[in-house]
Design an enzyme around this catalytic site. Sequence first.
Site, PDB file in Angstrom:
ATOM      1  N   HIS A 290       0.836  -1.202   0.000  1.00 30.72           N
ATOM      2  CA  HIS A 290       0.000   0.000   0.000  1.00 30.72           C
ATOM      3  C   HIS A 290       0.878   1.263   0.000  1.00 30.72           C
ATOM      4  O   HIS A 290       0.814   2.092   0.911  1.00 30.72           O
ATOM      5  CB  HIS A 290      -0.949   0.004   1.205  1.00 30.72           C
ATOM      6  CG  HIS A 290      -2.142   0.897   0.987  1.00 30.72           C
ATOM      7  ND1 HIS A 290      -3.351   0.705   1.636  1.00 30.72           N
ATOM      8  CD2 HIS A 290      -2.333   1.993   0.205  1.00 30.72           C
ATOM      9  CE1 HIS A 290      -4.214   1.638   1.258  1.00 30.72           C
ATOM     10  NE2 HIS A 290      -3.603   2.429   0.386  1.00 30.72           N
TER      11      HIS A 290
ATOM     12  N   GLY B 229       1.064   3.397  -2.843  1.00 29.60           N
ATOM     13  CA  GLY B 229       0.719   4.246  -3.969  1.00 29.60           C
ATOM     14  C   GLY B 229       0.807   5.725  -3.651  1.00 29.60           C
ATOM     15  O   GLY B 229       1.205   6.535  -4.494  1.00 29.60           O
TER      16      GLY B 229
END
Length: 316
Positions: free
Chosen positions: A275, A277
């Site tokens: 996670h 991004g």
Amino acid sequence: MTADVWLPIPPEEIEGLPEGPNYRFWDGGETFPADPGDCAFYVVPYMKPSEVGVRPLPGMTSVEVVQTLSAGIDHVEPGLKHLRPGVRLCNARGVHEASTAELTLTLILASLRGIPDFVRAQDRGEWLGGFRPALADRNVLIVGYGSIGAAIEDRLAPFEPARVARVARSERTTARGPVHPLTQLPALLPEADVVILSTPLTEATRGLVDAEFLARMKDGALLVNVARGPVVDTKALLAELDSGRITAALDVTDPEPLPPAHPLWRAPGVLISPHVGGPTSAFLPRAKRLLVDQLSRYVNQEPLRNVILTTGTSGT
């Protein structure tokens, strides 16, 4: 009384904040910086568990704006029931598009060109040659065509895909071409070599990628999830990965964080990033610009940007 503004970034580190409010720094610590009842503008701590971000909401009886520093708002929604009617919830549109799109292309290219295999081969001192799929001349399907989906397509274009199809909640036309409604997904999936998920997590998208969705994907297709983990049925995805029929690149998972013993870690044909991004060097300057703009608008009683919903209206 002057209103309090709670910030997860020390206010002295944000140049250009408007004068007027009392700025309070709180990044999710055990102790609140002031009485939550005096907070008028609450900026939710970034990359903290949902239970941390919503913890002060029951006491925020005077809050007028809740601002996230994420594109998604699903981590805040459980606390909205504690708020009085009329509170505006705003997201961080404009902050994460570049970073998330950048990671999306990284995951696609790494998966197609076999970068994880090369890294493992390097550890073994093995020269691992052979042909690999290219992104060029492939059909790409973007499921969730908001600002992040559009940013992903902007970065896809130089890699010369054969076609990019777009899907969103409602049908519309963009400068790049038509956006199809969700109802057309079943017809579009069998043509896609790469399926990118960039949709928000809602009741309509939770479990969207189920066994039926995956079965419609063509043999050898790549599923890329930069949305939210629960958009995908993990059990159904594992079945397809174990069969070797499709591959996947996942920046988000369900559950998350993924436990060390979870079978998804060892499933064939899957690349997992934790996670990441949004949290890059691009985050902080863009987040600060957003906060300065939003708070200037708030102080000057101008319309806020990125208002996703207002409490007490239909659906909240």
